[in-house]
Design a protein around this motif. Sequence first.
Motif, mmCIF file in Angstrom:
data_model
loop_
_atom_site.group_PDB
_atom_site.id
_atom_site.type_symbol
_atom_site.label_atom_id
_atom_site.label_comp_id
_atom_site.label_asym_id
_atom_site.label_seq_id
_atom_site.Cartn_x
_atom_site.Cartn_y
_atom_site.Cartn_z
ATOM 1 N N ASP A 8 0.846 -1.178 0.000
ATOM 2 C CA ASP A 8 0.000 0.000 0.000
ATOM 3 C C ASP A 8 0.890 1.240 0.000
ATOM 4 O O ASP A 8 1.223 1.787 1.036
ATOM 5 C CB ASP A 8 -0.914 -0.010 1.225
ATOM 6 C CG ASP A 8 -1.864 1.183 1.233
ATOM 7 O OD1 ASP A 8 -2.429 1.466 2.293
ATOM 8 O OD2 ASP A 8 -2.015 1.833 0.191
ATOM 9 N N THR A 9 1.310 1.604 -1.182
ATOM 10 C CA THR A 9 2.182 2.777 -1.278
ATOM 11 C C THR A 9 1.364 4.050 -1.412
ATOM 12 O O THR A 9 1.919 5.133 -1.486
ATOM 13 C CB THR A 9 3.137 2.655 -2.482
ATOM 14 O OG1 THR A 9 2.381 2.351 -3.647
ATOM 15 C CG2 THR A 9 4.157 1.545 -2.257
ATOM 16 N N SER A 10 0.038 3.878 -1.469
ATOM 17 C CA SER A 10 -0.879 5.006 -1.659
ATOM 18 C C SER A 10 -0.333 6.018 -2.669
ATOM 19 O O SER A 10 -0.101 7.177 -2.351
ATOM 20 C CB SER A 10 -1.202 5.693 -0.332
ATOM 21 O OG SER A 10 -0.037 6.234 0.242
ATOM 22 N N ALA A 11 -0.061 5.497 -3.842
ATOM 23 C CA ALA A 11 0.452 6.350 -4.919
ATOM 24 C C ALA A 11 -0.531 7.472 -5.203
ATOM 25 O O ALA A 11 -1.724 7.231 -5.345
ATOM 26 C CB ALA A 11 0.692 5.527 -6.171
ATOM 27 N N GLU A 12 -0.002 8.647 -5.271
ATOM 28 C CA GLU A 12 -0.868 9.791 -5.544
ATOM 29 C C GLU A 12 -1.385 9.740 -6.970
ATOM 30 O O GLU A 12 -0.619 9.656 -7.913
ATOM 31 C CB GLU A 12 -0.092 11.092 -5.349
ATOM 32 C CG GLU A 12 -0.349 11.714 -3.990
ATOM 33 C CD GLU A 12 0.343 13.057 -3.862
ATOM 34 O OE1 GLU A 12 0.019 13.951 -4.649
ATOM 35 O OE2 GLU A 12 1.210 13.172 -2.990
ATOM 36 N N VAL A 13 -2.668 9.769 -7.071
ATOM 37 C CA VAL A 13 -3.267 9.806 -8.391
ATOM 38 C C VAL A 13 -3.269 11.243 -8.866
ATOM 39 O O VAL A 13 -3.792 12.122 -8.198
ATOM 40 C CB VAL A 13 -4.712 9.261 -8.376
ATOM 41 C CG1 VAL A 13 -5.330 9.349 -9.758
ATOM 42 C CG2 VAL A 13 -4.720 7.842 -7.863
ATOM 43 N N GLN A 14 -2.627 11.448 -9.999
ATOM 44 C CA GLN A 14 -2.587 12.799 -10.523
ATOM 45 C C GLN A 14 -3.891 13.114 -11.230
ATOM 46 O O GLN A 14 -4.349 12.363 -12.058
ATOM 47 C CB GLN A 14 -1.417 12.962 -11.493
ATOM 48 C CG GLN A 14 -0.081 12.882 -10.788
ATOM 49 C CD GLN A 14 0.983 13.617 -11.565
ATOM 50 O OE1 GLN A 14 1.063 13.508 -12.772
ATOM 51 N NE2 GLN A 14 1.808 14.371 -10.884
ATOM 52 N N GLN A 15 -4.445 14.237 -10.851
ATOM 53 C CA GLN A 15 -5.695 14.673 -11.451
ATOM 54 C C GLN A 15 -5.404 15.465 -12.719
ATOM 55 O O GLN A 15 -5.176 16.660 -12.662
ATOM 56 C CB GLN A 15 -6.467 15.546 -10.458
ATOM 57 C CG GLN A 15 -7.063 14.757 -9.310
ATOM 58 C CD GLN A 15 -8.211 13.876 -9.752
ATOM 59 O OE1 GLN A 15 -9.029 14.288 -10.562
ATOM 60 N NE2 GLN A 15 -8.266 12.664 -9.236
ATOM 61 N N VAL A 37 -3.017 20.879 -20.868
ATOM 62 C CA VAL A 37 -3.110 19.835 -19.853
ATOM 63 C C VAL A 37 -2.837 20.438 -18.482
ATOM 64 O O VAL A 37 -1.794 21.045 -18.259
ATOM 65 C CB VAL A 37 -2.097 18.694 -20.122
ATOM 66 C CG1 VAL A 37 -2.248 17.588 -19.072
ATOM 67 C CG2 VAL A 37 -2.294 18.136 -21.530
ATOM 68 N N TYR A 38 -3.781 20.275 -17.598
ATOM 69 C CA TYR A 38 -3.637 20.738 -16.222
ATOM 70 C C TYR A 38 -3.523 19.531 -15.312
ATOM 71 O O TYR A 38 -4.266 18.571 -15.447
ATOM 72 C CB TYR A 38 -4.854 21.562 -15.801
ATOM 73 C CG TYR A 38 -4.869 22.960 -16.391
ATOM 74 C CD1 TYR A 38 -5.187 23.161 -17.734
ATOM 75 C CD2 TYR A 38 -4.560 24.066 -15.606
ATOM 76 C CE1 TYR A 38 -5.196 24.441 -18.273
ATOM 77 C CE2 TYR A 38 -4.568 25.354 -16.144
ATOM 78 C CZ TYR A 38 -4.886 25.530 -17.475
ATOM 79 O OH TYR A 38 -4.897 26.794 -18.003
ATOM 80 N N VAL A 39 -2.563 19.577 -14.390
ATOM 81 C CA VAL A 39 -2.435 18.518 -13.395
ATOM 82 C C VAL A 39 -2.588 19.145 -12.027
ATOM 83 O O VAL A 39 -1.901 20.111 -11.695
ATOM 84 C CB VAL A 39 -1.076 17.792 -13.513
ATOM 85 C CG1 VAL A 39 -0.929 16.740 -12.409
ATOM 86 C CG2 VAL A 39 -0.958 17.142 -14.880
ATOM 87 N N GLU A 44 0.188 22.138 -16.819
ATOM 88 C CA GLU A 44 1.320 21.227 -16.936
ATOM 89 C C GLU A 44 1.995 21.404 -18.292
ATOM 90 O O GLU A 44 3.203 21.540 -18.380
ATOM 91 C CB GLU A 44 0.822 19.787 -16.767
ATOM 92 C CG GLU A 44 1.877 18.715 -16.944
ATOM 93 C CD GLU A 44 2.753 18.545 -15.705
ATOM 94 O OE1 GLU A 44 2.472 19.177 -14.670
ATOM 95 O OE2 GLU A 44 3.729 17.785 -15.796
ATOM 96 N N THR A 45 1.177 21.401 -19.336
ATOM 97 C CA THR A 45 1.746 21.549 -20.663
ATOM 98 C C THR A 45 0.707 22.030 -21.659
ATOM 99 O O THR A 45 -0.485 21.783 -21.491
ATOM 100 C CB THR A 45 2.358 20.206 -21.146
ATOM 101 O OG1 THR A 45 2.991 20.424 -22.401
ATOM 102 C CG2 THR A 45 1.313 19.127 -21.323
ATOM 103 N N ARG A 46 1.180 22.754 -22.648
ATOM 104 C CA ARG A 46 0.315 23.101 -23.760
ATOM 105 C C ARG A 46 0.698 22.175 -24.907
ATOM 106 O O ARG A 46 1.841 22.171 -25.351
ATOM 107 C CB ARG A 46 0.545 24.553 -24.192
ATOM 108 C CG ARG A 46 0.178 25.571 -23.153
ATOM 109 C CD ARG A 46 0.163 26.950 -23.774
ATOM 110 N NE ARG A 46 0.304 28.008 -22.773
ATOM 111 C CZ ARG A 46 -0.693 28.461 -22.026
ATOM 112 N NH1 ARG A 46 -1.884 27.956 -22.147
ATOM 113 N NH2 ARG A 46 -0.494 29.417 -21.155
#
Length: 66
Positions: A8-15, A37-39, A44-46
């Motif tokens: 259970d590394t509880s990886a952060e889910v990127q939104q 793209v927004y995170v 985050e990137t165009r």
Amino acid sequence: MVNDMTTDTSAEVQQAEFRPNYRIKCQNCGQVPTVDVYVNGKLETRTELCGVCTWGEAACIDPEEW
Ligand SMILES: [Zn+2]
């Protein structure tokens, strides 16, 4: 104490979010809007590509489909 074998590394889910950018034309076909793209709410990137060129599906011309 329970020794849990499952990791259970509880990886952060990127939104990740896709938002239309009407000021930048697609580098490939010249259409607007292009995909930003927004995170986690931050730009985050165009991609500088329209939805169709990003995903390769005609329906993706409509930001509602992103
Ligand atoms: Zn395009």
